[in-house]
Design a protein around this motif. Structure first.
Motif: not given
Length: 156
Positions: A87-90, A92-93
């Motif tokens: 997951s890119l969002t995970q 990145a977070a």
């Protein structure tokens, strides 16, 4: 046999240190502060210094980074996962969390180097994963994408 003796010695020494640290002898005993910090620091054992430290084992400043290493280990184990399942969002977070909190650990008092270290490695793991995802997505849009467009136009 020798490892059990070492454990027994550690237990006995730490038990004695714990008792001495909290034993009260009248009105002169103070639990949390000393009038002569320099003299007591020299007399304390390593365990007592770790126990009484502002970032010692009885504080959240110690246990939060210890637990946060689980996130770093999980991120490292994700290096084996296929990129399309990440997951890119995970990630990145995790990267942002690691970088922001590393800086914050150097600003607060007392400075928490253990927390800074875990956050730095969390940021590094996140950067690696975000980089893997970006390279994978760029490879999908590379020369194959132009060939797909040509085939679609030819079919029309």
């Amino acid at each position: 046999m020798s490892s059990s003796r070492i454990g027994l010695r550690f237990f006995q020494n730490s038990r004695a240190a714990f008792r001495n640290a909290f034993r009260q002898s009248g009105a002169q005993a103070r639990r949390f502060q000393s009038t002569d910090a320099g003299a007591t620091a020299e007399q304390q054992s390593t365990f007592q210094r770790l126990w009484n430290s502002p970032v010692g084992i009885k504080t959240v400043h110690f246990w939060a980074p210890v637990m946060k290493w689980g996130l770093v280990i999980a991120g490292i184990s994700d290096f084996q996962r296929p990129v399309e399942k990440l997951s890119l969002t995970q990630n990145a977070a995790l990267t942002a969390t690691g970088l922001i909190w590393t800086r914050w650990c150097m600003i607060i008092k007392p400075r928490n180097y253990l927390l800074a270290a875990v956050n730095f490695f969390l940021g590094c793991v996140g950067i690696v994963q975000v980089g893997r995802i970006a390279l994978y997505r760029r490879s999908l849009k590379g020369p194959g994408e132009e060939a797909k467009q040509e085939v679609v136009e030819a079919a029309k």
